[in-house]
Design an enzyme around this catalytic site. Structure first.
Site, PDB file in Angstrom:
ATOM      1  N   SER A 286       0.846  -1.100  -0.044  1.00 45.44           N
ATOM      2  CA  SER A 286       0.021  -0.133  -0.016  1.00 45.44           C
ATOM      3  C   SER A 286       0.902   1.199   0.196  1.00 45.44           C
ATOM      4  CB  SER A 286      -0.852  -0.010   1.171  1.00 45.44           C
ATOM      5  OG  SER A 286      -1.735  -1.063   1.190  1.00 45.44           O
TER       6      SER A 286
HETATM    7  N1  SAH Z   1       0.311  -5.339   4.108  1.00 41.05           N
HETATM    8  C1  SAH Z   1       0.906  -5.658   2.746  1.00 41.05           C
HETATM    9  C2  SAH Z   1       0.184  -5.198   1.821  1.00 41.05           C
HETATM   10  C3  SAH Z   1      -0.098  -6.287   0.752  1.00 41.05           C
HETATM   11  S1  SAH Z   1      -1.202  -6.669  -0.290  1.00 41.05           S
HETATM   12  C4  SAH Z   1       2.377  -5.063   2.617  1.00 41.05           C
HETATM   13  O1  SAH Z   1       2.450  -3.906   3.583  1.00 41.05           O
HETATM   14  O2  SAH Z   1       2.986  -5.227   1.917  1.00 41.05           O
HETATM   15  C5  SAH Z   1      -2.700  -7.539   0.217  1.00 41.05           C
HETATM   16  C6  SAH Z   1      -2.125  -9.210   0.474  1.00 41.05           C
HETATM   17  O3  SAH Z   1      -3.188  -9.786   0.766  1.00 41.05           O
HETATM   18  C7  SAH Z   1      -1.211  -9.728  -0.675  1.00 41.05           C
HETATM   19  O4  SAH Z   1      -0.046 -10.130  -0.332  1.00 41.05           O
HETATM   20  C8  SAH Z   1      -2.271 -11.090  -0.660  1.00 41.05           C
HETATM   21  O5  SAH Z   1      -1.535 -12.051  -1.305  1.00 41.05           O
HETATM   22  C9  SAH Z   1      -2.646 -11.418   0.648  1.00 41.05           C
HETATM   23  N2  SAH Z   1      -4.087 -11.913   0.570  1.00 41.05           N
HETATM   24  C10 SAH Z   1      -5.133 -11.917  -0.512  1.00 41.05           C
HETATM   25  N3  SAH Z   1      -5.979 -12.726   0.018  1.00 41.05           N
HETATM   26  C11 SAH Z   1      -5.581 -13.418   1.173  1.00 41.05           C
HETATM   27  C12 SAH Z   1      -6.058 -14.327   2.150  1.00 41.05           C
HETATM   28  N4  SAH Z   1      -7.503 -15.037   1.930  1.00 41.05           N
HETATM   29  N5  SAH Z   1      -5.615 -14.666   3.364  1.00 41.05           N
HETATM   30  C13 SAH Z   1      -4.109 -14.020   3.669  1.00 41.05           C
HETATM   31  N6  SAH Z   1      -3.846 -13.130   2.609  1.00 41.05           N
HETATM   32  C14 SAH Z   1      -4.323 -12.956   1.639  1.00 41.05           C
END
Ligand code: SAH
Length: 214
Positions: free
Chosen positions: A65
């Site tokens: 993000s």
């Molecule tokens: N907080 C992260 C942002 C990651 S984007 C950072 O600082 O980098 C959102 C993330 O959610 C992605 O890595 C994606 O793989 C994960 N995601 C999506 N669906 C998910 C699920 N059902 N369970 C766990 N993670 C999930």
């Protein structure tokens, strides 16, 4: 251009100052944003943009993000030292580290769907001093019951509603936060405090754009 540590330090401080003037953020949130070196979390090839206030690709079609979004979410959660926090969507681990800067790394539990991202996040968190954050790969829709109840839980990917297991794993008067789809293809950031009867007292905070919860 190859950037050195000094350039990153300067750009990092400039970013935090911009956030300070453009957003309503408390000093603890700004200090947490200052504490975590975002350039260590983004892929090597994206490092030159680490301190731009924008999202960046982190592999597997996922994105980290924008810094202001992390700061806003941290602020809305009203985190205090010692709070037990569950994150769904570890990604590269950056947001978890910012949370840890406020509550203590040993109190942060994060679930990531992609094994490869979870693995890389663990390595980065170790290297940057946040190795006590617990990262599990699996489906975040189930939360992480072993460490419940949590004071706070947040999603970094968009869902239709807060998954039921997550609601059950947050204590009464605790807070859930995340991007929820609201009609059409839009999403809104929703904050819900858990009432004694288990229902949520919801507040909606503006339009956002996150990758979907799978
Ligand atoms: N907080 C992260 C942002 C990651 S984007 C950072 O600082 O980098 C959102 C993330 O959610 C992605 O890595 C994606 O793989 C994960 N995601 C999506 N669906 C998910 C699920 N059902 N369970 C766990 N993670 C999930």
């Amino acid at each position: 251009m190859v950037r050195g540590a000094m350039d990153f330090d300067r750009e990092h401080e400039q970013l935090v100052r911009r956030l300070e003037t453009q957003r309503e953020l408390s000093d603890p949130t700004l200090d947490a944003m200052r504490a975590v070196p975002r350039h260590e979390f983004v892929p090597e090839s994206k490092r030159s943009g680490a301190y731009d206030d924008s999202p960046l690709p982190i592999g597997e079609g996922q994105t980290i993000s924008a810094p202001h979004m992390v700061a806003i979410m941290v602020e809305l959660l009203e985190l205090r030292a010692g709070d037990e926090v569950l994150e769904i969507g570890t990604g590269c681990g950056y947001h978890a580290a910012v949370t840890a800067a406020l509550v203590g790394a040993e109190n942060v539990y994060s679930v990531e769907y992609h094994d490869s991202l979870a693995e890389r996040a663990r390595e980065t968190l170790d290297r940057t001093g946040y190795g006590e954050i617990s990262v599990r790969s699996g489906d975040g829709r189930e939360g992480w019951p072993a460490h419940a109840p949590y004071d706070r839980a947040y999603l970094t990917c968009a869902a239709d509603t807060f998954p039921q297991p997550l609601r059950e794993q947050v204590r009464t008067e605790g807070v859930l936060l995340g991007p929820l789809r609201s009609g059409g293809r839009g999403q809104k950031l929703v904050r819900g405090s858990v009432r004694a009867d288990g229902t949520l007292d919801r507040e909606t905070h503006g339009r956002v754009r996150f990758v979907p919860l799978r």
